[in-house]
Motif scaffolding. Structure first.
Motif, mmCIF file in Angstrom:
data_model
loop_
_atom_site.group_PDB
_atom_site.id
_atom_site.type_symbol
_atom_site.label_atom_id
_atom_site.label_comp_id
_atom_site.label_asym_id
_atom_site.label_seq_id
_atom_site.Cartn_x
_atom_site.Cartn_y
_atom_site.Cartn_z
ATOM 1 N N GLN A 60 -2.333 1.868 0.591
ATOM 2 C CA GLN A 60 -1.186 2.522 -0.024
ATOM 3 C C GLN A 60 -1.535 3.130 -1.374
ATOM 4 O O GLN A 60 -1.113 4.221 -1.718
ATOM 5 C CB GLN A 60 -0.051 1.531 -0.195
ATOM 6 N N GLU A 61 -2.333 2.386 -2.127
ATOM 7 C CA GLU A 61 -2.726 2.918 -3.437
ATOM 8 C C GLU A 61 -3.531 4.196 -3.285
ATOM 9 O O GLU A 61 -3.389 5.139 -4.064
ATOM 10 C CB GLU A 61 -3.528 1.867 -4.201
ATOM 11 N N GLN A 62 -4.394 4.205 -2.267
ATOM 12 C CA GLN A 62 -5.211 5.395 -2.039
ATOM 13 C C GLN A 62 -4.338 6.594 -1.677
ATOM 14 O O GLN A 62 -4.644 7.713 -2.012
ATOM 15 C CB GLN A 62 -6.205 5.155 -0.890
ATOM 16 N N ALA A 79 -5.699 -11.112 4.596
ATOM 17 C CA ALA A 79 -6.644 -9.998 4.537
ATOM 18 C C ALA A 79 -5.915 -8.678 4.833
ATOM 19 O O ALA A 79 -6.107 -7.687 4.120
ATOM 20 C CB ALA A 79 -7.778 -10.226 5.516
ATOM 21 N N SER A 80 -5.035 -8.670 5.835
ATOM 22 C CA SER A 80 -4.312 -7.449 6.184
ATOM 23 C C SER A 80 -3.483 -6.976 4.997
ATOM 24 O O SER A 80 -3.417 -5.773 4.706
ATOM 25 C CB SER A 80 -3.371 -7.687 7.368
ATOM 26 N N ALA A 81 -2.842 -7.937 4.329
ATOM 27 C CA ALA A 81 -2.000 -7.556 3.205
ATOM 28 C C ALA A 81 -2.829 -6.890 2.108
ATOM 29 O O ALA A 81 -2.422 -5.872 1.533
ATOM 30 C CB ALA A 81 -1.288 -8.798 2.656
ATOM 31 N N ILE A 82 -3.993 -7.468 1.835
ATOM 32 C CA ILE A 82 -4.833 -6.917 0.769
ATOM 33 C C ILE A 82 -5.315 -5.509 1.138
ATOM 34 O O ILE A 82 -5.262 -4.580 0.328
ATOM 35 C CB ILE A 82 -6.028 -7.865 0.508
ATOM 36 N N ILE A 83 -5.732 -5.365 2.394
ATOM 37 C CA ILE A 83 -6.223 -4.057 2.842
ATOM 38 C C ILE A 83 -5.087 -3.034 2.856
ATOM 39 O O ILE A 83 -5.235 -1.899 2.434
ATOM 40 C CB ILE A 83 -6.867 -4.181 4.237
ATOM 41 N N GLY A 84 -3.919 -3.471 3.284
ATOM 42 C CA GLY A 84 -2.767 -2.588 3.342
ATOM 43 C C GLY A 84 -2.403 -2.062 1.965
ATOM 44 O O GLY A 84 -2.110 -0.870 1.778
ATOM 45 N N GLN A 85 -2.447 -2.962 1.013
ATOM 46 C CA GLN A 85 -2.094 -2.546 -0.337
ATOM 47 C C GLN A 85 -3.097 -1.514 -0.855
ATOM 48 O O GLN A 85 -2.724 -0.528 -1.486
ATOM 49 C CB GLN A 85 -2.072 -3.774 -1.247
ATOM 50 N N LEU A 107 2.902 12.061 2.219
ATOM 51 C CA LEU A 107 2.766 11.221 3.414
ATOM 52 C C LEU A 107 4.094 11.182 4.142
ATOM 53 O O LEU A 107 5.136 11.376 3.529
ATOM 54 C CB LEU A 107 2.389 9.804 3.003
ATOM 55 N N PRO A 108 4.063 10.947 5.420
ATOM 56 C CA PRO A 108 5.342 10.708 6.097
ATOM 57 C C PRO A 108 6.025 9.469 5.492
ATOM 58 O O PRO A 108 5.399 8.697 4.784
ATOM 59 C CB PRO A 108 4.944 10.469 7.556
ATOM 60 N N MET A 109 7.270 9.313 5.809
ATOM 61 C CA MET A 109 8.061 8.227 5.239
ATOM 62 C C MET A 109 7.369 6.869 5.418
ATOM 63 O O MET A 109 6.831 6.565 6.461
ATOM 64 C CB MET A 109 9.432 8.188 5.926
#
Lengths: 242, 368
Positions: free
Chosen positions: B144-146, B135-141, B152-154
């Motif tokens: 990032q797309e947003q 779930a974290s991976a899906i939300i993280g992705q 953004l910072p590095m």
């Protein structure tokens, strides 16, 4: 003529316990030699040293002219053995048991086929030839065991309490088979509890506490001890002295 | 040689006439592989989750859709209030809950960091961890797309690649494990029972008085079990390959040789056990306690050796199964050749020699 078995002060110790204590005797060729003694007297241990299952702790012995220390492999080719426990395979048929034991003693295929016919015929077991051994009566199992133990024509056959738990008629038939084997020149070395069987032997030795307490023809022993039967001889020897 | 043939023929009679044992020996591998392959699995597939959406916005909708689209999750229920979450877990309806707080749309508009809560049922820690990771991976992705197009910072993106088993199929671990257990069982336990049976019945004595050499008696007794064990290996491999899509990437010849080596190791153990006892029951108990349990528990089959306490890690080194499983994974999954498993093979061979040596020392040609 060389004797079939000679022993000289043959001894077996297990730790501090001396199971067989310096026994010395000879068994002649073609003789039926009875090896008597109470339970735990050392009969089975002595027999196991002779047939190569157990290494002696001391003394000398030769079986069929071969030394029990150095030539056990040669001894094995010249003896037959029927153990106290039942020694056929219950999940093999009568025929397969004969073929198996014939095979491991290296009999040629033709000879094995002949023996299968002869043994089954001789014992009158035609109806049981293809029956699993576990479903044939005990008496027949014992007779079959004996026939198999001598099928490779050994010079000496060792029988360890062969008639335990068998009815008197079968025992009688069993002894007829022993006589027949002896009459063909085979030496028979037999341990037994049954004193009536002792009377059938050419000579008997009686073991008490690892020693041979008496050794002679049954008739001579009865005279020597002034006893009416081998049973009395045995009791006189083994009963604790007051 | 002819005597030897007759002896082996007799062994086959014993095995073939004991129908029940034969059925167990041939059926067990199939049952075990199917059981481990289908029932016992760490894979996440359509795990039921609950959603508590307090924001009722665009973002929560999109994330929920992505979770479902991944195939790992299935929405069990949309909850209305916090109190429902615990009850839901207690009823066992769900493995994980996702809580979107009311302020996330506002945070997004103002470009502030925001939070989404994941709650998992950790009575089963492995599943909980896996669900949370997915779930974290899906939300993280999604996040990032947003963020794309905005300064953004590095950032560091991790790109994960699961080598040799990209879909993390647990059957890839179970097939080598089951194979190891079965080979151990057939080779060690069955031979120790077969040999002690002859002792118990008294036929061993008669065999020892016969001109057969003791070594020949033992070898004759184990050969049928070698064949049986190798037949089982083939069955397990076929099931693994055709039912579960388990690859065999390395050389089949090498695989067969390694299996043979392990079978011989196990046979040597079985022989060693049979020299220590005269009773079938004791032989079976020793096989189960001293061989089967460590093979299952300490070999890395079920529990990873790396996560064991130090003491058990050291002990695991004397378990032949550990080395065999390493070899199997290498040859089957990584497709490596002998150059990468020679060390493990050598260890197994050394163990085998040791067991045979100990057996010979124990074996009483002259039953004292």
């Amino acid at each position: 003529m060389l004797p079939a078995i000679t022993t000289d002060k043959l001894t077996k110790r297990f730790g501090d316990f001396t199971a067989v204590d310096q026994i010395t005797f000879e068994v002649n060729k073609g003789e039926i030699f009875g090896f008597l003694g109470a339970n735990g007297a050392g009969k089975t241990t002595a027999m196991r040293m002779l047939n190569g299952l157990s290494r002696p702790s001391g003394g000398q012995a030769a079986v069929a002219g071969f030394d029990v220390y150095r030539e056990t492999e040669k001894i094995k080719k010249h003896i037959g053995y029927m153990s106290q426990k039942f020694s056929l395979y219950e999940d093999l048929t009568v025929r397969e048991n004969i073929q198996f034991y014939g095979g491991i003693y290296g009999l040629p295929g033709k000879e094995i086929r002949r023996q299968v016919q002869e043994l089954i015929g001789g014992l009158g077991m035609q109806a049981y030839a293809n029956t699993l051994v576990k479903s044939i009566p005990l008496g027949w199992k014992q007779k079959l065991s004996f026939s198999i133990a001598i099928m490779h024509r050994p010079e000496i056959v060792f029988l360890d309490e062969p008639t335990g738990g068998v009815d008197p008629i079968t025992r009688r038939q069993f002894w007829e088979m022993i006589y027949k084997a002896a009459s063909e020149g085979m030496t028979v070395f037999v341990t037994t509890h049954y004193m009536d069987e002792a009377e059938y032997c050419d000579r008997v030795s009686i073991m008490v506490d690892g020693r041979i307490a008496a050794l002679d023809r049954p008739r001579a022993l009865k005279e020597q001890f002034g006893a009416g039967s081998m049973n009395d001889v045995f009791l006189q020897l083994t009963r604790p002295k007051p | 040689m002819k005597q030897f043939g007759i002896f082996i023929q007799k062994e086959f009679y014993h095995i073939l006439r004991d129908r029940r044992t034969l059925l167990i020996l041939l059926g067990m591998p199939v049952v075990l592989v199917l059981l481990f392959g289908f029932a016992i699995t760490n894979e996440i597939d359509n795990a039921r989750i609950a959603i508590l959406d307090q924001s009722k916005g665009e973002m929560s909708q999109e994330i929920t859709q992505r979770l479902v689209a991944s195939g790992y999750f299935l929405i069990d229920e949309n909850l209305q209030e916090i109190a429902q979450i615990e009850q839901h877990f207690r009823e066992g309806k769900t493995k994980m809950a996702v809580v979107f707080p009311s302020g996330i749309e506002e945070d997004k508009r103002r470009n502030l960091p925001t939070q989404i809560q994941l709650i998992a049922d950790a009575t089963d820690p492995n599943t909980a961890t896996t669900l949370i990771n997915y779930a974290s991976a899906i939300i993280g992705q999604y996040a990032q797309e947003q963020a794309r197009g905005q300064a953004l910072p590095m950032q560091i993106r991790t790109e994960v690649k699961m080598l040799y088993n990209p879909r993390l199929k647990s059957v890839f671990l179970f097939v080598p494990g089951v194979m190891t257990v079965i080979l151990m069982l057939v080779s060690a336990m069955m031979t120790s029972i077969a040999i002690t049976r002859e002792k118990e019945l008294g036929t061993m004595e008669v065999l020892l008085v016969s001109p057969l050499k003791p070594a020949m008696i033992i070898v004759g007794k184990v050969i049928p079990y070698i064949l049986l064990a190798l037949a089982n290996t083939v069955v397990i491999l076929l099931l693994g390959t055709f039912v579960f899509g388990m690859p065999v990437r390395g050389s089949l010849v090498l695989l067969a040789l390694e299996c043979l080596l392990f079978v011989i190791t196990a046979l040597a153990l079985g022989i060693l056990i049979s020299t220590r006892t005269d009773s079938q029951q004791v032989a079976m108990l020793i096989s189960l306690m001293v061989l089967m349990l460590p093979t299952i528990l300490l070999s890395g089959f079920i529990f990873p050796i790396e996560s064991m306490p130090k003491v058990l890690q050291v002990i695991s080194n004397i378990i032949p199964a550990k080395w065999f499983i390493i070899i199997l994974k290498n040859v089957m999954l990584k497709g490596t050749g002998i150059e990468f498993v020679w060390k493990e093979s050598l260890i197994l061979a050394g163990m085998t020699l040791f067991f045979i040596g100990a057996s010979v020392r124990n074996f009483k040609t002259r039953l004292e």
